[in-house]
Design an enzyme around this catalytic site. Structure first.
Site, PDB file in Angstrom:
ATOM      1  N   GLU A   1      -5.858  -4.668  10.317  1.00  0.00           N
ATOM      2  CA  GLU A   1      -4.842  -3.658  10.576  1.00  0.00           C
ATOM      3  C   GLU A   1      -5.169  -2.905  11.862  1.00  0.00           C
ATOM      4  O   GLU A   1      -5.956  -1.944  11.842  1.00  0.00           O
ATOM      5  CB  GLU A   1      -4.774  -2.656   9.416  1.00  0.00           C
ATOM      6  CG  GLU A   1      -4.409  -3.293   8.091  1.00  0.00           C
ATOM      7  CD  GLU A   1      -3.706  -2.308   7.168  1.00  0.00           C
ATOM      8  OE1 GLU A   1      -2.647  -2.662   6.649  1.00  0.00           O
ATOM      9  OE2 GLU A   1      -4.209  -1.186   6.989  1.00  0.00           O
TER      10      GLU A   1
ATOM     11  N   ASN B   1       0.884  -1.163   0.000  1.00  0.00           N
ATOM     12  CA  ASN B   1       0.000   0.000   0.000  1.00  0.00           C
ATOM     13  C   ASN B   1       0.923   1.214   0.000  1.00  0.00           C
ATOM     14  O   ASN B   1       1.476   1.578   1.023  1.00  0.00           O
ATOM     15  CB  ASN B   1      -0.895  -0.031   1.249  1.00  0.00           C
ATOM     16  CG  ASN B   1      -1.698   1.244   1.409  1.00  0.00           C
ATOM     17  OD1 ASN B   1      -1.826   2.041   0.479  1.00  0.00           O
ATOM     18  ND2 ASN B   1      -2.240   1.458   2.608  1.00  0.00           N
ATOM     19  N   TRP B   2       1.099   1.772  -1.169  1.00  0.00           N
ATOM     20  CA  TRP B   2       2.087   2.860  -1.307  1.00  0.00           C
ATOM     21  C   TRP B   2       1.628   4.162  -0.662  1.00  0.00           C
ATOM     22  O   TRP B   2       2.413   5.060  -0.457  1.00  0.00           O
ATOM     23  CB  TRP B   2       2.382   3.111  -2.794  1.00  0.00           C
ATOM     24  CG  TRP B   2       3.173   2.040  -3.471  1.00  0.00           C
ATOM     25  CD1 TRP B   2       3.483   0.788  -2.984  1.00  0.00           C
ATOM     26  CD2 TRP B   2       3.785   2.116  -4.767  1.00  0.00           C
ATOM     27  NE1 TRP B   2       4.240   0.096  -3.899  1.00  0.00           N
ATOM     28  CE2 TRP B   2       4.434   0.894  -5.003  1.00  0.00           C
ATOM     29  CE3 TRP B   2       3.820   3.106  -5.752  1.00  0.00           C
ATOM     30  CZ2 TRP B   2       5.128   0.633  -6.181  1.00  0.00           C
ATOM     31  CZ3 TRP B   2       4.502   2.851  -6.932  1.00  0.00           C
ATOM     32  CH2 TRP B   2       5.155   1.621  -7.140  1.00  0.00           C
ATOM     33  N   LYS B   3       0.334   4.276  -0.404  1.00  0.00           N
ATOM     34  CA  LYS B   3      -0.233   5.522   0.155  1.00  0.00           C
ATOM     35  C   LYS B   3       0.093   6.705  -0.774  1.00  0.00           C
ATOM     36  O   LYS B   3       0.171   6.510  -1.977  1.00  0.00           O
ATOM     37  CB  LYS B   3       0.261   5.733   1.591  1.00  0.00           C
ATOM     38  CG  LYS B   3       0.073   4.458   2.441  1.00  0.00           C
ATOM     39  CD  LYS B   3       0.232   4.667   3.905  1.00  0.00           C
ATOM     40  CE  LYS B   3       0.018   3.343   4.613  1.00  0.00           C
ATOM     41  NZ  LYS B   3       0.011   3.456   6.062  1.00  0.00           N
TER      42      LYS B   3
ATOM     43  N   GLY C   1       2.690  -1.112   4.245  1.00  0.00           N
ATOM     44  CA  GLY C   1       2.839   0.298   3.893  1.00  0.00           C
ATOM     45  C   GLY C   1       4.298   0.632   3.640  1.00  0.00           C
ATOM     46  O   GLY C   1       4.857   0.356   2.584  1.00  0.00           O
ATOM     47  N   GLY C   2       4.934   1.215   4.649  1.00  0.00           N
ATOM     48  CA  GLY C   2       6.308   1.719   4.526  1.00  0.00           C
ATOM     49  C   GLY C   2       7.280   0.749   3.876  1.00  0.00           C
ATOM     50  O   GLY C   2       8.053   1.141   2.982  1.00  0.00           O
TER      51      GLY C   2
ATOM     52  N   HIS D   1      -9.498   1.665   4.465  1.00  0.00           N
ATOM     53  CA  HIS D   1      -8.239   1.799   5.195  1.00  0.00           C
ATOM     54  C   HIS D   1      -8.439   2.767   6.366  1.00  0.00           C
ATOM     55  O   HIS D   1      -9.194   3.734   6.246  1.00  0.00           O
ATOM     56  CB  HIS D   1      -7.134   2.304   4.259  1.00  0.00           C
ATOM     57  CG  HIS D   1      -5.790   2.247   4.889  1.00  0.00           C
ATOM     58  ND1 HIS D   1      -5.342   3.219   5.751  1.00  0.00           N
ATOM     59  CD2 HIS D   1      -4.808   1.302   4.836  1.00  0.00           C
ATOM     60  CE1 HIS D   1      -4.130   2.877   6.187  1.00  0.00           C
ATOM     61  NE2 HIS D   1      -3.785   1.724   5.647  1.00  0.00           N
TER      62      HIS D   1
ATOM     63  N   GLU E   1      -6.736   5.103   7.445  1.00  0.00           N
ATOM     64  CA  GLU E   1      -6.465   6.524   7.137  1.00  0.00           C
ATOM     65  C   GLU E   1      -7.655   7.155   6.420  1.00  0.00           C
ATOM     66  O   GLU E   1      -7.937   8.341   6.599  1.00  0.00           O
ATOM     67  CB  GLU E   1      -5.172   6.636   6.302  1.00  0.00           C
ATOM     68  CG  GLU E   1      -3.944   6.390   7.171  1.00  0.00           C
ATOM     69  CD  GLU E   1      -2.776   5.731   6.470  1.00  0.00           C
ATOM     70  OE1 GLU E   1      -2.714   5.761   5.229  1.00  0.00           O
ATOM     71  OE2 GLU E   1      -1.923   5.161   7.176  1.00  0.00           O
TER      72      GLU E   1
ATOM     73  N   SER F   1       2.965  -1.945  10.333  1.00  0.00           N
ATOM     74  CA  SER F   1       4.403  -2.033  10.611  1.00  0.00           C
ATOM     75  C   SER F   1       4.978  -3.425  10.341  1.00  0.00           C
ATOM     76  O   SER F   1       5.904  -3.864  11.022  1.00  0.00           O
ATOM     77  CB  SER F   1       4.705  -1.586  12.045  1.00  0.00           C
ATOM     78  OG  SER F   1       4.311  -0.238  12.229  1.00  0.00           O
TER      79      SER F   1
ATOM     80  N   GLY G   1       2.051   2.466  10.629  1.00  0.00           N
ATOM     81  CA  GLY G   1       3.012   3.555  10.474  1.00  0.00           C
ATOM     82  C   GLY G   1       3.672   3.981  11.778  1.00  0.00           C
ATOM     83  O   GLY G   1       4.327   5.010  11.845  1.00  0.00           O
TER      84      GLY G   1
HETATM   85  P1  PGA Z   1       2.620   0.380   7.545  1.00  0.00           P
HETATM   86  O1  PGA Z   1       1.194   0.586   6.865  1.00  0.00           O
HETATM   87  O2  PGA Z   1       3.149  -0.948   7.055  1.00  0.00           O
HETATM   88  O3  PGA Z   1       3.455   1.538   7.081  1.00  0.00           O
HETATM   89  O4  PGA Z   1       2.399   0.365   9.018  1.00  0.00           O
HETATM   90  C1  PGA Z   1       0.325  -0.492   6.695  1.00  0.00           C
HETATM   91  C2  PGA Z   1      -0.937  -0.011   6.036  1.00  0.00           C
HETATM   92  O5  PGA Z   1      -1.367   1.112   6.319  1.00  0.00           O
HETATM   93  O6  PGA Z   1      -1.531  -0.717   5.215  1.00  0.00           O
END
Ligand code: PGA
Length: 257
Positions: A171, A13-15, A238-239, A99, A101, A217, A177
């Site tokens: 999640e 998930n590149w955001k 994500g990251g 998600h 966010e 994470s 994050g």
């Molecule tokens: P993260 O994000 O791996 O950076 O914690 C995961 C996500 O939001 O899908």
């Protein structure tokens, strides 16, 4: 049915990251590193502006492309929105929905997640539906209530056949994050709980067939332990999905998990 018969899916998930040249470079690098992966479905969910670039860069490879959201209406006066049909027409296969966010910053609710999931399914997309509790909810010991409610509402009115096209990402919001990963046991506990809820709603056979990912994470160092768990069928990353080497390590962990 058991874990070995479910599809393991590792999705990035590149955001809100990567310009088109950066997206192309990352996918070109990743492509070579994962070319021999056969048993794990690899997905890169990228910003709308990168979809065309990403589809072109991964054509003929084992990397599937997803979007990070879609609107629930087919078309119309929704300035700034993208419909599921628009994504499907491009050749996009997956879409992340609900998600945290989106829920936290863009007023996403279980009702709109439900509508988006139905719209995505109608367009032939495979939704990756995110659920998870806030830290406060975990501390108040209501994680199971929160998750049960999300599962009921997000999938309300969705048939068993359609559910089988969905992926669920557990999640925990406090782990996203933050560098604070759920322990493998915590992840397993909630993923197993999600499967039990699905079994109640759809029967055991359907529940056993659904891919349930962990996200929050997840990284090259902790992925192997997380995906070794019985009910953790991959991850939403994500990251760590922004670095080809780290993402590849996670994919390889899922291949062995
Ligand atoms: P993260 O994000 O791996 O950076 O914690 C995961 C996500 O939001 O899908």
């Amino acid at each position: 049915m058991n874990k070995a018969t479910r599809k393991a899916i590792i999705a990035g998930n590149w955001k809100m990251n990567k310009t088109r040249p950066e997206a192309k470079a990352l996918l070109e690098e990743l492509k070579g590193m994962v070319a021999d992966i056969k048993t794990v479905e690899i997905v890169a969910c990228v910003p709308f502006t990168n979809l065309e670039t990403a589809l072109a860069a991964t054509e003929g490879t084992n990397i599937k492309i997803g979007a990070e959201n879609c609107h629930f209406e087919k078309s119309g006066a929704f300035t700034g929105e993208i419909s599921a049909d628009m994504l499907a027409e491009m050749g996009v296969e997956y879409v992340v929905l609900g998600h945290s966010e989106r829920r936290q910053y863009f007023a996403e609710t279980d009702e709109t997640v439900n509508k988006r999931t139905k719209a995505a399914l109608a367009a032939g997309l495979k939704p990756i539906v995110c659920v998870g509790e806030l830290l406060w909810e975990r501390e108040c010991n209501i994680t199971e209530e929160v998750i049960a409610r999300q599962i009921k509402l997000d999938f309300f009115g969705i048939s068993a056949d359609d559910l089988k096209k969905c992926v669920i990402a557990y999640e925990p919001v406090w782990a996203i994050g933050t560098g604070k990963t759920a322990t493998a046991d915590q992840a397993e506990e909630v993923c197993a709980f999600i499967r039990a809820q699905l079994a109640k709603l759809y029967g055991a056979e359907v529940a056993e067939a659904i891919t349930i990912q962990y996200g929050g994470s997840m990284n090259a160092a902790n992925a192997a332990e997380l995906v070794s768990k019985t009910n953790v069928d991959g991850g939403l990353i994500g990251g760590a999905s922004l670095k080809a080497a780290d993402f590849t390590t996670i994919i390889k962990a899922a291949e062995n998990g």
